[in-house]
Structure formats: structure tokens, C-alpha cells
Design an enzyme around this catalytic site. Structure first.
Site, PDB file in Angstrom:
ATOM      1  N   GLY A 102       0.818  -1.213   0.000  1.00 36.68           N
ATOM      2  CA  GLY A 102       0.000   0.000   0.000  1.00 36.68           C
ATOM      3  C   GLY A 102       0.851   1.261   0.000  1.00 36.68           C
ATOM      4  O   GLY A 102       2.089   1.189   0.004  1.00 36.68           O
ATOM      5  N   ASP A 140      -2.314 -13.169   5.111  1.00 34.52           N
ATOM      6  CA  ASP A 140      -3.601 -12.477   5.280  1.00 34.52           C
ATOM      7  C   ASP A 140      -3.693 -12.102   6.754  1.00 34.52           C
ATOM      8  O   ASP A 140      -3.733 -12.980   7.625  1.00 34.52           O
ATOM      9  CB  ASP A 140      -4.733 -13.431   4.868  1.00 34.52           C
ATOM     10  CG  ASP A 140      -6.112 -12.833   5.096  1.00 34.52           C
ATOM     11  OD1 ASP A 140      -6.201 -11.741   5.698  1.00 34.52           O
ATOM     12  OD2 ASP A 140      -7.093 -13.458   4.677  1.00 34.52           O
ATOM     13  N   ALA A 172      -5.162  -1.943   5.730  1.00 36.23           N
ATOM     14  CA  ALA A 172      -6.474  -1.376   6.088  1.00 36.23           C
ATOM     15  C   ALA A 172      -7.411  -1.562   4.914  1.00 36.23           C
ATOM     16  O   ALA A 172      -6.966  -1.816   3.786  1.00 36.23           O
ATOM     17  CB  ALA A 172      -6.362   0.120   6.402  1.00 36.23           C
ATOM     18  N   ASP A 208      -8.243  10.373  10.878  1.00 33.14           N
ATOM     19  CA  ASP A 208      -9.042  11.529  11.331  1.00 33.14           C
ATOM     20  C   ASP A 208     -10.542  11.190  11.336  1.00 33.14           C
ATOM     21  O   ASP A 208     -11.321  11.861  12.014  1.00 33.14           O
ATOM     22  CB  ASP A 208      -8.779  12.733  10.419  1.00 33.14           C
ATOM     23  CG  ASP A 208      -8.952  12.431   8.936  1.00 33.14           C
ATOM     24  OD1 ASP A 208      -8.844  11.247   8.540  1.00 33.14           O
ATOM     25  OD2 ASP A 208      -9.201  13.369   8.156  1.00 33.14           O
ATOM     26  N   TYR A 227     -16.218   3.162   8.189  1.00 33.82           N
ATOM     27  CA  TYR A 227     -14.747   3.212   8.160  1.00 33.82           C
ATOM     28  C   TYR A 227     -14.218   3.759   9.491  1.00 33.82           C
ATOM     29  O   TYR A 227     -13.359   3.151  10.139  1.00 33.82           O
ATOM     30  CB  TYR A 227     -14.290   4.086   6.985  1.00 33.82           C
ATOM     31  CG  TYR A 227     -12.804   4.352   6.945  1.00 33.82           C
ATOM     32  CD1 TYR A 227     -11.893   3.327   6.687  1.00 33.82           C
ATOM     33  CD2 TYR A 227     -12.299   5.639   7.157  1.00 33.82           C
ATOM     34  CE1 TYR A 227     -10.527   3.577   6.647  1.00 33.82           C
ATOM     35  CE2 TYR A 227     -10.931   5.903   7.122  1.00 33.82           C
ATOM     36  CZ  TYR A 227     -10.057   4.870   6.863  1.00 33.82           C
ATOM     37  OH  TYR A 227      -8.704   5.121   6.829  1.00 33.82           O
ATOM     38  N   LYS A 274     -12.151   1.691  12.338  1.00 36.76           N
ATOM     39  CA  LYS A 274     -10.778   2.117  12.650  1.00 36.76           C
ATOM     40  C   LYS A 274     -10.635   2.420  14.144  1.00 36.76           C
ATOM     41  O   LYS A 274      -9.613   2.112  14.749  1.00 36.76           O
ATOM     42  CB  LYS A 274     -10.394   3.352  11.813  1.00 36.76           C
ATOM     43  CG  LYS A 274     -10.222   3.095  10.329  1.00 36.76           C
ATOM     44  CD  LYS A 274      -9.057   2.187   9.966  1.00 36.76           C
ATOM     45  CE  LYS A 274      -7.712   2.791  10.279  1.00 36.76           C
ATOM     46  NZ  LYS A 274      -6.587   1.895   9.833  1.00 36.76           N
TER      47      LYS A 274
HETATM   48  N1  LIG Z   1      -5.272   7.025   2.527  1.00 30.86           N
HETATM   49  C1  LIG Z   1      -5.693   7.982   3.354  1.00 30.86           C
HETATM   50  O1  LIG Z   1      -6.114   9.062   2.938  1.00 30.86           O
HETATM   51  C2  LIG Z   1      -5.629   7.756   4.840  1.00 30.86           C
HETATM   52  C3  LIG Z   1      -6.061   8.768   5.696  1.00 30.86           C
HETATM   53  C4  LIG Z   1      -6.009   8.563   7.073  1.00 30.86           C
HETATM   54  C5  LIG Z   1      -5.514   7.370   7.585  1.00 30.86           C
HETATM   55  N2  LIG Z   1      -5.129   6.393   6.737  1.00 30.86           N
HETATM   56  C6  LIG Z   1      -4.649   5.132   7.317  1.00 30.86           C
HETATM   57  O2  LIG Z   1      -3.299   4.971   6.917  1.00 30.86           O
HETATM   58  C7  LIG Z   1      -3.006   3.586   6.788  1.00 30.86           C
HETATM   59  C8  LIG Z   1      -2.344   3.314   5.449  1.00 30.86           C
HETATM   60  O3  LIG Z   1      -3.244   3.714   4.415  1.00 30.86           O
HETATM   61  P1  LIG Z   1      -2.846   3.587   2.873  1.00 30.86           P
HETATM   62  O4  LIG Z   1      -3.467   4.750   2.172  1.00 30.86           O
HETATM   63  O5  LIG Z   1      -1.378   3.347   2.736  1.00 30.86           O
HETATM   64  O6  LIG Z   1      -3.658   2.273   2.481  1.00 30.86           O
HETATM   65  P2  LIG Z   1      -3.636   1.449   1.111  1.00 30.86           P
HETATM   66  O7  LIG Z   1      -2.751   2.100   0.098  1.00 30.86           O
HETATM   67  O8  LIG Z   1      -5.061   1.177   0.775  1.00 30.86           O
HETATM   68  O9  LIG Z   1      -2.914   0.087   1.554  1.00 30.86           O
HETATM   69  C9  LIG Z   1      -3.528  -0.856   2.387  1.00 30.86           C
HETATM   70  C10 LIG Z   1      -2.817  -2.168   2.192  1.00 30.86           C
HETATM   71  O10 LIG Z   1      -3.439  -3.150   3.038  1.00 30.86           O
HETATM   72  C11 LIG Z   1      -3.465  -4.376   2.323  1.00 30.86           C
HETATM   73  N3  LIG Z   1      -4.475  -5.280   2.886  1.00 30.86           N
HETATM   74  C12 LIG Z   1      -5.810  -5.095   2.964  1.00 30.86           C
HETATM   75  N4  LIG Z   1      -6.389  -6.169   3.529  1.00 30.86           N
HETATM   76  C13 LIG Z   1      -5.381  -7.029   3.838  1.00 30.86           C
HETATM   77  C14 LIG Z   1      -5.346  -8.340   4.427  1.00 30.86           C
HETATM   78  N5  LIG Z   1      -6.457  -8.963   4.838  1.00 30.86           N
HETATM   79  N6  LIG Z   1      -4.129  -8.940   4.609  1.00 30.86           N
HETATM   80  C15 LIG Z   1      -2.995  -8.322   4.189  1.00 30.86           C
HETATM   81  N7  LIG Z   1      -2.979  -7.106   3.609  1.00 30.86           N
HETATM   82  C16 LIG Z   1      -4.162  -6.468   3.428  1.00 30.86           C
HETATM   83  C17 LIG Z   1      -3.826  -3.922   0.917  1.00 30.86           C
HETATM   84  O11 LIG Z   1      -3.577  -4.952  -0.010  1.00 30.86           O
HETATM   85  P3  LIG Z   1      -4.358  -4.922  -1.446  1.00 30.86           P
HETATM   86  O12 LIG Z   1      -3.831  -3.729  -2.170  1.00 30.86           O
HETATM   87  O13 LIG Z   1      -3.993  -6.219  -2.042  1.00 30.86           O
HETATM   88  O14 LIG Z   1      -5.820  -4.793  -1.115  1.00 30.86           O
HETATM   89  C18 LIG Z   1      -2.902  -2.724   0.746  1.00 30.86           C
HETATM   90  O15 LIG Z   1      -1.621  -3.124   0.330  1.00 30.86           O
HETATM   91  C19 LIG Z   1      -4.336   2.848   7.008  1.00 30.86           C
HETATM   92  O16 LIG Z   1      -4.387   2.412   8.331  1.00 30.86           O
HETATM   93  C20 LIG Z   1      -5.377   3.915   6.787  1.00 30.86           C
HETATM   94  O17 LIG Z   1      -6.566   3.649   7.513  1.00 30.86           O
HETATM   95  C21 LIG Z   1      -5.163   6.552   5.382  1.00 30.86           C
END
Ligand SMILES: NC(=O)c1ccc[n+]([C@@H]2O[C@H](COP(=O)([O-])OP(=O)(O)OC[C@H]3O[C@@H](n4cnc5c(N)ncnc54)[C@H](OP(=O)(O)O)[C@@H]3O)[C@@H](O)[C@H]2O)c1
Length: 284
Positions: free
Chosen positions: A15, A41, A65, A107, A130, A134
Site C-alpha cells: 500500500g 492475510d 487497512a 481523522d 470506516y 478504525k
Molecule cells: N489514505 C488515506 O487518505 C488515509 C487517511 C487517514 C488514515 N489512513 C490510514 O493509513 C493507513 C495506510 O493507508 P494507505 O493509504 O497506505 O492504504 P492502502 O494504500 O489502501 O494500503 C492498504 C494495504 O493493506 C493491504 N491489505 C488489505 N487487507 C489485507 C489483508 N487482509 N491482509 C494483508 N494485507 C491487506 C492492501 O492490499 P491490497 O492492495 O492487495 O488490497 C494494501 O496493500 C491505514 O491504516 C489507513 O486507515 C489513510
């Protein structure tokens, strides 16, 4: 306090944040172990426990996530499994091997009905699936291990990301007009700055709950205006209201965060505009 005295194991390295943390930790000289989703997983408790036991990880970073906010609303069971159950499984496994558990939250645990700039001491009260899942994930981590660091962030963007901010430069290059909502505010955060701050917190041995965002609380429109100016496409941009785009999940009106604890500890992050410019320079 225990510092990084061994490898960091990252789950979710495919991710946006996981990939960035992997690169920054290596650049920082820290050994990294990565379990891609295909190999582990995180919702499978047995597999997680067995995988961690095979490592000598000092730190476990959960960058997994279900981040599709509307997808979570449509499939709350799957959202609960990934965002709430899995963090507890990972934290218990980290405890078993004596590793520090690092978990990332959002947030969206806040309702965003106020002036925003939520601090760590403010009461969460999520308004969508969501955010609720979280928040449950945060609680599961705190209940399942003793050495934990939970970092809440907002509006994450960076190279390789799939969300709206990541796609904006391309959008302004290709679309004839771009309408962006001006009545929802956030704290857009560059994944590079978040990654480096997480590493700093680990190096310093910090534990507990931290907000980590680039400073400020622009609307999505204000973010888009910076991107539009940078790409020379300001004439394509116009304002919209979130009411014009009905979505499955309710959005907080202002979920911006303030880095309360970091500020107390004299750790500063640059402003959202400065960070966004730094990101845009990498896109051209
Ligand atoms: N993006 C935002 O704007 C944002 C804002 C606030 C907080 N956050 C938090 O920041 C963190 C990182 O976010 P991000 O944007 O980097 O997320 P992301 O790009 O969506 O990456 C999430 C990763 O989790 C993997 N995943 C999902 N289910 C899984 C499972 N069962 N087993 C193993 N891997 C799994 C996904 O794999 P696949 O790609 O194969 O599904 C993906 O590689 C998260 O906790 C998120 O809630 C994000």
C-alpha cells in the site's frame, strides 16, 4: 523505553504508506522484513502468529487497512475484519514475540462537526463504518499488547497512491473541467513526512497515541487549487459542494487534526502547502 533494536516487520507494504515506510526505513539503515498480502492475510490469526514467530522483529508495523470509505459502508463485516479484528490479532502476535506494535489510524474517528483541529485528547465519535471500525482497531491494539504506538493521520497522498489527491495532477492534465468540493476540510499529509515521523517516534522510543499530519486544514478545493496552479490548469477548476456528490458513507465536515503531542515534544511537521509542493515536484 525500548527503541528499534532489531528489524521492522511491515504488513501492508504493497500500500501507499507501507511501501513508503519500507523505503524510508531502508534509507534510515534499519533492516526490514515484508510480508505481502499474498504471503500473509492479516485476518488469519493462526497464520499471523506463525509468521511472526519465524522472525526476530523488534517492531511490527500494521500498514494494512480497508481504506475505501464507501466500500466499508457497503461491506461493514469485511471492514470490521480488516480494520478492527486484524489489528488486535497483530497486536497479540507482536506481544508474543516482544515486538512494539505500530498501528495507523485516521481523522475519520472524529465526527467533524466542529472547527476541526482535533487533538489526541478529544473524544472520538465516528459517523461512518470506516471511522467506527478504525476506532475499534485502535482499541483492539491498546487492549492486546503493552508496547504500542498508534498514529492517526489524514488525507494521505504520495507517489503510487490511488486516492483523489494522488490522482489530481493527472486529472488536471487530462480533464476539460474539474469540480472540487469546498465544504469539507482535512489535514492533507504527505506520506514521506508521515513515514519519517513514525521512524522518528520509534527511534525516540515514544509510545501511545499521536496525531501526525502536515499543518493546516484546507478544503479539498484549496488543495486542488494548489495542484491546478502548479500544473497551469487553474482555469479548469471550479467549486462544488459535497451535497452534489451523494456517496454511500457520510463524511465529517472538518476532520482536520493538530499534532498536539508532537508540538509538546517540539517535533514540527511542515505546512500542507509546502509538503504538497514537494510532492508535486516529484510528479513532473
Ligand atoms: N489514505 C488515506 O487518505 C488515509 C487517511 C487517514 C488514515 N489512513 C490510514 O493509513 C493507513 C495506510 O493507508 P494507505 O493509504 O497506505 O492504504 P492502502 O494504500 O489502501 O494500503 C492498504 C494495504 O493493506 C493491504 N491489505 C488489505 N487487507 C489485507 C489483508 N487482509 N491482509 C494483508 N494485507 C491487506 C492492501 O492490499 P491490497 O492492495 O492487495 O488490497 C494494501 O496493500 C491505514 O491504516 C489507513 O486507515 C489513510
Amino acid at each position: 523505553m525500548r527503541r528499534m533494536d532489531g528489524p521492522c516487520l511491515i504488513v501492508g507494504a504493497g500500500g501507499l504508506l507501507g511501501g513508503s515506510l519500507q523505503k524510508r526505513l531502508i534509507a534510515h539503515g534499519n533492516p526490514v522484513i515484508v510480508y505481502p498480502r499474498a504471503a500473509l492475510d492479516v485476518t488469519d490469526a493462526e497464520a499471523v502468529r506463525a509468521a511472526l514467530k519465524q522472525t526476530n522483529a523488534a517492531v511490527l508495523i500494521n500498514a494494512t487497512a480497508m481504506t475505501d470509505v464507501d466500500g466499508c459502508e457497503r461491506d461493514p463485516a469485511q471492514a470490521a475484519l480488516i480494520n478492527a479484528t486484524a489489528p488486535g490479532i497483530l497486536a497479540a502476535a507482536a506481544q508474543d514475540i516482544g515486538a512494539v506494535m505500530v498501528h495507523v489510524s485516521t481523522d475519520y474517528v472524529f465526527p467533524g462537526r466542529t472547527e476541526g483541529f482535533y487533538e489526541e485528547s478529544d473524544q472520538p465519535d465516528p459517523i461512518n463504518v470506516y471511522g467506527k471500525t478504525k476506532l475499534d482497531g485502535e482499541r483492539a491494539v491498546a487492549e492486546s499488547c503493552t508496547e504500542w504506538l498508534i498514529v492517526r493521520t489524514s488525507g494521505l497522498y504520495g507517489r503510487g497512491g490511488k486516492n483523489f489527491i494522488c490522482k489530481m495532477p493527472e486529472l488536471f492534465r487530462n480533464a476539460a473541467t474539474v469540480r472540487v468540493i469546498d465544504d469539507l476540510n482535512l489535514s492533507p499529509t504527505y506520506v514521506l513526512d508521515l513515514s519519517d515521523t513514525i521512524i522518528k517516534l520509534l527511534d525516540r522510543g515514544n509510545r501511545g497515541l499521536y496525531h501526525v499530519v502536515n499543518e493546516g486544514q484546507p478544503s479539498w478545493y484549496e488543495v486542488a487549487r494548489v495542484v491546478a496552479r502548479f500544473t497551469g490548469a487553474e482555469s479548469k477548476l471550479s467549486r462544488a459542494s459535497h451535497r452534489e456528490f451523494p456517496l454511500a458513507a457520510k463524511r465529517p465536515v472538518n476532520s482536520s487534526l493538530i499534532n498536539g503531542r508532537l508540538l509538546e515534544e517540539s517535533v514540527w511537521l511542515r505546512s500542507w502547502k509546502e509538503a504538497l509542493h514537494a510532492y508535486l515536484l516529484t510528479c513532473s
